[in-house]
Design a protein around this motif. Sequence first.
Motif, short mmCIF file in Angstrom:
data_model
loop_
_atom_site.label_atom_id
_atom_site.label_comp_id
_atom_site.label_asym_id
_atom_site.label_seq_id
_atom_site.Cartn_x
_atom_site.Cartn_y
_atom_site.Cartn_z
N GLY A 79 0.77 -1.24 0.00
CA GLY A 79 0.00 0.00 0.00
C GLY A 79 0.80 1.28 0.00
N ALA A 80 2.11 1.20 0.06
CA ALA A 80 2.94 2.42 0.12
C ALA A 80 3.06 3.05 -1.26
N LYS A 81 2.93 4.35 -1.31
CA LYS A 81 3.06 5.12 -2.56
C LYS A 81 3.91 6.35 -2.27
N GLY A 82 4.55 6.87 -3.29
CA GLY A 82 5.30 8.11 -3.16
C GLY A 82 6.49 8.02 -2.22
N ARG A 83 7.06 6.83 -2.09
CA ARG A 83 8.13 6.64 -1.12
C ARG A 83 9.48 7.15 -1.61
N LEU A 84 9.64 7.28 -2.91
CA LEU A 84 10.90 7.76 -3.44
C LEU A 84 11.25 9.12 -2.87
N ALA A 85 10.28 10.00 -2.82
CA ALA A 85 10.48 11.32 -2.22
C ALA A 85 10.06 11.32 -0.75
N GLY A 86 9.07 10.52 -0.40
CA GLY A 86 8.52 10.51 0.95
C GLY A 86 9.50 10.07 2.01
N LYS A 87 10.36 9.11 1.69
CA LYS A 87 11.34 8.64 2.67
C LYS A 87 12.33 9.74 3.01
N VAL A 88 12.76 10.50 2.00
CA VAL A 88 13.68 11.61 2.23
C VAL A 88 12.98 12.72 3.00
N ALA A 89 11.73 13.02 2.62
CA ALA A 89 10.97 14.06 3.33
C ALA A 89 10.80 13.71 4.81
N LEU A 91 12.86 11.98 6.68
CA LEU A 91 14.14 12.24 7.35
C LEU A 91 14.34 13.74 7.58
N GLU A 92 14.03 14.53 6.55
CA GLU A 92 14.19 15.98 6.67
C GLU A 92 13.28 16.55 7.76
N GLU A 93 12.09 16.01 7.86
CA GLU A 93 11.16 16.45 8.90
C GLU A 93 11.74 16.16 10.29
N LYS A 94 12.30 15.00 10.44
CA LYS A 94 12.86 14.63 11.74
C LYS A 94 14.11 15.45 12.07
N LEU A 95 14.89 15.76 11.04
CA LEU A 95 16.11 16.55 11.25
C LEU A 95 15.84 18.06 11.27
N LYS A 96 14.66 18.45 10.78
CA LYS A 96 14.27 19.86 10.67
C LYS A 96 15.22 20.64 9.79
N LYS A 98 16.98 20.40 5.36
CA LYS A 98 17.16 19.70 4.09
C LYS A 98 18.44 18.88 4.14
N ILE A 99 18.41 17.74 3.47
CA ILE A 99 19.61 16.93 3.34
C ILE A 99 19.91 16.72 1.85
N LYS A 100 21.10 16.27 1.54
CA LYS A 100 21.45 15.98 0.16
C LYS A 100 20.81 14.66 -0.24
N SER A 101 20.16 14.66 -1.38
CA SER A 101 19.56 13.42 -1.87
C SER A 101 19.63 13.35 -3.37
#
Length: 101
Positions: A79-89, A91-96, A98-101
């Motif tokens: 059922g997971a969709k949009g994970r290519l960008a969602g997984k990075v997002a 991480l960025e949310e948790k780190l507060k 942007k990271i290099k991706s």
Amino acid sequence: MLVQFSMFPTGGKESASAEVAQIIDLIDKSGLPYKTSAMATVLEGEWDEIFPLIDKCRLLLRQNNRRVYMVLTMDDREGAKGRLAGKVASLEEKLKRKIKS
């Protein structure tokens, strides 16, 4: 489903970038979401979309090479969709930040 793979011909050539570029062209024209990096490409889609494409890439390399090396990892999450960008997002949310991706 996310599938990360790298694939290249073996046989003594110092650089396979021209042949790898042909593979990236196939992937780009497939319409599947993907990200490529210096070491691998990540595809997002369903099994029946991704694996025929990977096989086309393999067969393209085999046209002019006797041996092809491939490494593949897969994350099949129902059922997971949009994970290519969602997984990075995520991480960025948790780190507060942007990271290099």
